[in-house]
Design a protein around this motif. Structure first.
Motif, PDB file in Angstrom:
ATOM      1  N   PHE A 207       0.984  -1.197   0.049  1.00 60.20           N
ATOM      2  CA  PHE A 207       0.007  -0.068   0.048  1.00 60.20           C
ATOM      3  C   PHE A 207       0.890   1.263   0.116  1.00 60.20           C
ATOM      4  O   PHE A 207       2.132   1.197   0.497  1.00 60.20           O
ATOM      5  CB  PHE A 207      -0.830  -0.130   1.350  1.00 60.20           C
ATOM      6  CG  PHE A 207      -1.945  -1.142   1.313  1.00 60.20           C
ATOM      7  CD1 PHE A 207      -3.083  -0.703   0.753  1.00 60.20           C
ATOM      8  CD2 PHE A 207      -1.611  -2.293   1.819  1.00 60.20           C
ATOM      9  CE1 PHE A 207      -4.068  -1.658   0.771  1.00 60.20           C
ATOM     10  CE2 PHE A 207      -2.601  -3.162   1.879  1.00 60.20           C
ATOM     11  CZ  PHE A 207      -3.917  -2.893   1.225  1.00 60.20           C
ATOM     12  N   GLU A 208       0.328   2.450  -0.421  1.00 58.50           N
ATOM     13  CA  GLU A 208       0.846   3.658  -0.392  1.00 58.50           C
ATOM     14  C   GLU A 208       0.291   4.342   0.516  1.00 58.50           C
ATOM     15  O   GLU A 208      -1.061   4.412   0.716  1.00 58.50           O
ATOM     16  CB  GLU A 208       0.968   4.458  -1.637  1.00 58.50           C
ATOM     17  CG  GLU A 208       1.431   5.995  -1.371  1.00 58.50           C
ATOM     18  CD  GLU A 208       1.399   6.586  -2.686  1.00 58.50           C
ATOM     19  OE1 GLU A 208       1.229   6.194  -3.986  1.00 58.50           O
ATOM     20  OE2 GLU A 208       2.006   7.783  -2.629  1.00 58.50           O
ATOM     21  N   ALA A 209       0.937   4.938   1.843  1.00 62.78           N
ATOM     22  CA  ALA A 209       0.302   5.731   2.920  1.00 62.78           C
ATOM     23  C   ALA A 209       0.079   7.137   2.285  1.00 62.78           C
ATOM     24  O   ALA A 209       1.015   7.897   1.886  1.00 62.78           O
ATOM     25  CB  ALA A 209       1.221   5.512   3.974  1.00 62.78           C
TER      26      ALA A 209
ATOM     27  N   ILE B 267       5.911   4.995   1.520  1.00 59.52           N
ATOM     28  CA  ILE B 267       5.483   6.704   2.110  1.00 59.52           C
ATOM     29  C   ILE B 267       6.346   7.580   1.395  1.00 59.52           C
ATOM     30  O   ILE B 267       7.327   7.439   1.018  1.00 59.52           O
ATOM     31  CB  ILE B 267       6.204   6.387   3.632  1.00 59.52           C
ATOM     32  CG1 ILE B 267       5.327   5.702   4.310  1.00 59.52           C
ATOM     33  CG2 ILE B 267       6.383   7.857   4.296  1.00 59.52           C
ATOM     34  CD1 ILE B 267       5.788   4.620   5.271  1.00 59.52           C
ATOM     35  N   ASN B 268       5.618   8.698   1.268  1.00 60.19           N
ATOM     36  CA  ASN B 268       6.112   9.857   0.500  1.00 60.19           C
ATOM     37  C   ASN B 268       7.088  10.738   1.511  1.00 60.19           C
ATOM     38  O   ASN B 268       6.811  10.900   2.665  1.00 60.19           O
ATOM     39  CB  ASN B 268       4.997  10.791   0.132  1.00 60.19           C
ATOM     40  CG  ASN B 268       4.245  10.048  -1.136  1.00 60.19           C
ATOM     41  OD1 ASN B 268       4.551   9.798  -2.223  1.00 60.19           O
ATOM     42  ND2 ASN B 268       3.054   9.360  -0.497  1.00 60.19           N
ATOM     43  N   LEU B 269       8.214  10.979   0.703  1.00 63.02           N
ATOM     44  CA  LEU B 269       9.029  11.875   1.669  1.00 63.02           C
ATOM     45  C   LEU B 269       9.226  13.263   0.851  1.00 63.02           C
ATOM     46  O   LEU B 269       9.182  13.301  -0.440  1.00 63.02           O
ATOM     47  CB  LEU B 269      10.449  11.331   1.724  1.00 63.02           C
ATOM     48  CG  LEU B 269      10.664  10.195   2.681  1.00 63.02           C
ATOM     49  CD1 LEU B 269      12.152   9.715   2.517  1.00 63.02           C
ATOM     50  CD2 LEU B 269      10.219  10.397   4.069  1.00 63.02           C
TER      51      LEU B 269
ATOM     52  N   PHE C  27      10.424   4.171   0.219  1.00 60.81           N
ATOM     53  CA  PHE C  27      10.229   5.816   0.243  1.00 60.81           C
ATOM     54  C   PHE C  27      10.053   6.036  -1.055  1.00 60.81           C
ATOM     55  O   PHE C  27      10.639   5.873  -2.025  1.00 60.81           O
ATOM     56  CB  PHE C  27      11.350   6.343   1.023  1.00 60.81           C
ATOM     57  CG  PHE C  27      11.417   6.205   2.312  1.00 60.81           C
ATOM     58  CD1 PHE C  27      10.363   6.711   3.223  1.00 60.81           C
ATOM     59  CD2 PHE C  27      12.561   5.809   2.997  1.00 60.81           C
ATOM     60  CE1 PHE C  27      10.441   6.543   4.581  1.00 60.81           C
ATOM     61  CE2 PHE C  27      12.454   5.519   4.413  1.00 60.81           C
ATOM     62  CZ  PHE C  27      11.518   6.136   5.065  1.00 60.81           C
ATOM     63  N   GLU C  28       8.914   6.845  -1.401  1.00 60.65           N
ATOM     64  CA  GLU C  28       8.893   7.523  -2.699  1.00 60.65           C
ATOM     65  C   GLU C  28       9.405   9.043  -2.786  1.00 60.65           C
ATOM     66  O   GLU C  28       8.899   9.762  -2.010  1.00 60.65           O
ATOM     67  CB  GLU C  28       7.455   7.589  -2.862  1.00 60.65           C
ATOM     68  CG  GLU C  28       6.668   6.080  -2.985  1.00 60.65           C
ATOM     69  CD  GLU C  28       5.192   6.039  -3.588  1.00 60.65           C
ATOM     70  OE1 GLU C  28       4.707   7.183  -3.944  1.00 60.65           O
ATOM     71  OE2 GLU C  28       4.551   5.082  -3.655  1.00 60.65           O
ATOM     72  N   ILE C  29      10.175   9.135  -3.308  1.00 65.80           N
ATOM     73  CA  ILE C  29      10.685  10.665  -3.575  1.00 65.80           C
ATOM     74  C   ILE C  29      10.551  11.317  -5.080  1.00 65.80           C
ATOM     75  O   ILE C  29      10.379  10.418  -5.927  1.00 65.80           O
ATOM     76  CB  ILE C  29      12.251  10.741  -3.135  1.00 65.80           C
ATOM     77  CG1 ILE C  29      13.212   9.693  -4.153  1.00 65.80           C
ATOM     78  CG2 ILE C  29      12.523  10.121  -1.974  1.00 65.80           C
ATOM     79  CD1 ILE C  29      14.641  10.016  -4.002  1.00 65.80           C
TER      80      ILE C  29
ATOM     81  N   ILE D  72      11.270   6.316  -7.276  1.00 65.62           N
ATOM     82  CA  ILE D  72      10.984   7.605  -7.903  1.00 65.62           C
ATOM     83  C   ILE D  72       9.386   7.949  -8.274  1.00 65.62           C
ATOM     84  O   ILE D  72       9.031   7.160  -9.376  1.00 65.62           O
ATOM     85  CB  ILE D  72      11.949   7.765  -9.206  1.00 65.62           C
ATOM     86  CG1 ILE D  72      13.343   7.295  -8.833  1.00 65.62           C
ATOM     87  CG2 ILE D  72      11.550   9.478  -9.719  1.00 65.62           C
ATOM     88  CD1 ILE D  72      13.883   8.130  -7.830  1.00 65.62           C
ATOM     89  N   ASP D  73       8.989   8.679  -7.580  1.00 65.85           N
ATOM     90  CA  ASP D  73       7.341   9.249  -7.916  1.00 65.85           C
ATOM     91  C   ASP D  73       7.207  10.021  -8.809  1.00 65.85           C
ATOM     92  O   ASP D  73       8.231  10.757  -9.388  1.00 65.85           O
ATOM     93  CB  ASP D  73       6.785   9.955  -6.448  1.00 65.85           C
ATOM     94  CG  ASP D  73       5.481   9.640  -6.328  1.00 65.85           C
ATOM     95  OD1 ASP D  73       4.784   9.007  -7.180  1.00 65.85           O
ATOM     96  OD2 ASP D  73       4.827   9.922  -5.176  1.00 65.85           O
ATOM     97  N   ASP D  74       6.077   9.986  -9.582  1.00 72.67           N
ATOM     98  CA  ASP D  74       5.447  11.009 -10.631  1.00 72.67           C
ATOM     99  C   ASP D  74       6.693  10.886 -11.539  1.00 72.67           C
ATOM    100  O   ASP D  74       6.990  12.228 -12.347  1.00 72.67           O
ATOM    101  CB  ASP D  74       5.457  12.324 -10.055  1.00 72.67           C
ATOM    102  CG  ASP D  74       4.550  12.494  -8.957  1.00 72.67           C
ATOM    103  OD1 ASP D  74       3.534  11.711  -8.783  1.00 72.67           O
ATOM    104  OD2 ASP D  74       4.688  13.251  -8.281  1.00 72.67           O
TER     105      ASP D  74
ATOM    106  N   VAL E 128      10.680   2.648 -10.435  1.00 74.85           N
ATOM    107  CA  VAL E 128      10.125   3.828 -10.930  1.00 74.85           C
ATOM    108  C   VAL E 128       8.527   3.884 -11.220  1.00 74.85           C
ATOM    109  O   VAL E 128       8.164   2.911 -11.434  1.00 74.85           O
ATOM    110  CB  VAL E 128      10.764   3.863 -12.412  1.00 74.85           C
ATOM    111  CG1 VAL E 128       9.906   5.015 -13.461  1.00 74.85           C
ATOM    112  CG2 VAL E 128      12.273   4.449 -12.631  1.00 74.85           C
ATOM    113  N   LYS E 129       8.045   4.983 -10.515  1.00 73.52           N
ATOM    114  CA  LYS E 129       6.559   5.125 -10.517  1.00 73.52           C
ATOM    115  C   LYS E 129       6.097   6.002 -11.698  1.00 73.52           C
ATOM    116  O   LYS E 129       6.437   7.320 -11.564  1.00 73.52           O
ATOM    117  CB  LYS E 129       6.121   5.655  -9.285  1.00 73.52           C
ATOM    118  CG  LYS E 129       5.765   4.501  -8.175  1.00 73.52           C
ATOM    119  CD  LYS E 129       5.103   5.125  -7.203  1.00 73.52           C
ATOM    120  CE  LYS E 129       3.524   5.010  -7.142  1.00 73.52           C
ATOM    121  NZ  LYS E 129       2.883   5.429  -5.900  1.00 73.52           N
ATOM    122  N   ILE E 130       5.639   5.508 -12.762  1.00 76.06           N
ATOM    123  CA  ILE E 130       5.396   6.209 -14.067  1.00 76.06           C
ATOM    124  C   ILE E 130       4.232   7.236 -13.672  1.00 76.06           C
ATOM    125  O   ILE E 130       3.289   6.727 -13.007  1.00 76.06           O
ATOM    126  CB  ILE E 130       5.036   5.333 -15.233  1.00 76.06           C
ATOM    127  CG1 ILE E 130       6.134   4.345 -15.440  1.00 76.06           C
ATOM    128  CG2 ILE E 130       4.286   6.241 -16.445  1.00 76.06           C
ATOM    129  CD1 ILE E 130       5.550   3.361 -16.491  1.00 76.06           C
TER     130      ILE E 130
END
Ligand code: C2E
Ligand code: MG
Ligand code: MG
Ligand code: MG
Length: 291
Positions: free
Chosen positions: A58-60, A117-119, A149-151, A179-181, A200-202
């Motif tokens: 899951f993504e928080a 988790i987003n940072l 961690f999503e950065i 890597i987010d977005d 990598v998150k497209i």
């Protein structure tokens, strides 16, 4: 009101701006109290393995319930928190809540679960992120590989010594970095090779292209191909349709996240998703049709 007072119209305009500024200020003041008042909470959105349809984790996602204004979206309060530095405390709070939740799910038998988790970049520059993460992992007895961690690309592009050191420390601990977005920043694909990144998150904007009438999926195909060549995991965000799912599957994307598989929800509802396997429906249908 300006009209009743007979004042010139710019007075009304000025007052309007003051009200907007005042509301911003008041939101900012209440954000400072939000944590101690228990108004900040976390929703969880599932990520699904496209090859088998299972929930991989899951993504928080942080939520704020303002006492008068109701739910304030993170796109509004996170930038505010970044500006006034509160993001450091909010970020730590989200991390603790999400890790405690991951512990609960792992104890229920979902031991392969990964919690993302987003940072924000501020969390790298102020305080000691590495030791804080270590402390939380110790307290929750969570395997570091369960944490991701999503950065954003922006954090990598800043390339400050401290940020790079912390990323390496986190990776050495066994924590995953994503890597987010991806694709919205300025980094080139080859760039990825030099950073300690797993995933990598497209970005949603490229996923949306798959369904557009003038489909331009060249970029998304390129991202998947290069990421796979670099041995990176590829996750697509914002997946809303079966057509997108089939396309992503056909081009070698590993995982997907989006409203098709589940919106961000309260932990109780996320638990139900995990236990009931309700999520199986959507990807399974898409998989069957894709064959
Ligand atoms: P993000 O990290 O890229 O998270 C994905 C966002 O896309 C979430 O919005 C999610 O609800 C939304 N989304 C997911 N699937 C779909 C879909 O199929 N269609 C559409 N239209 N949207 C979808 P949300 O929860 O409003 O969060 C917005 C952003 O706020 C996040 O973007 C992230 O950058 C930031 N954020 C949220 N929580 C935190 C946090 O705890 N810390 C930090 N630093 N940032 C956070
Ligand atoms: Mg994210
Ligand atoms: Mg994202
Ligand atoms: Mg995004």
């Amino acid at each position: 009101a300006a009209k009743e007072e007979g004042g010139p119209s710019f007075r009304f305009f000025t007052r309007g701006m003051n009200e907007a500024a005042q509301q911003r200020l008041s939101i900012e003041l209440s954000l400072r109290k939000a944590l101690e008042r228990g108004e900040i909470f976390v929703h969880y959105q599932p990520k699904v393995d496209l090859s088998c349809g299972e929930i991989t984790g899951f993504e928080a996602l942080a939520r704020w319930h303002h006492p008068e204004l109701g739910l304030i979206p993170p796109d509004t309060f996170i930038p505010l928190a970044e500006k006034n530095g509160l993001i450091v405390r909010i970020g730590e709070w989200v991390l603790r809540a999400a890790c405690a939740q991951a512990r609960t799910w792992i104890d229920e038998g979902f031991s392969d679960l990964c919690m993302a988790i987003n940072l924000s970049s501020h969390q790298f520059t102020s305080g000691n992120l590495t030791s804080m993460v270590k402390e939380v992992l110790d307290e929750t007895e969570l395997p570091p590989s369960c944490l991701e961690f999503e950065i954003t690309e922006g954090i990598l592009m800043e390339r400050t010594e401290k940020t790079m050191r912390i990323l390496s420390e986190l990776r050495d601990m066994g924590v995953r970095i994503s890597i987010d977005d991806f694709g919205t920043g300025y980094s080139s694909l080859g760039y990825l090779k030099r950073f300690p990144v797993n995933t990598v998150k497209i970005d949603r904007s490229f996923v949306r292209e798959i369904d557009s009438p003038h489909e331009d999926a060249a970029i998304i195909k390129a991202i998947i191909a290069v990421a796979r060549n670099l041995n990176l995991q590829v996750v697509a965000e914002g997946v809303e349709s079966h057509r997108q799912t089939e396309f992503l599957l056909a081009h070698g994307c590993n995982e997907a996240q989006g409203f098709l598989f589940g919106k961000p929800v309260h932990p109780d509802e996320a638990s139900l998703m995990l236990r009931a396997g309700r999520w199986r429906d959507a990807p399974a249908r898409a998989l069957a049709r894709g064959r």
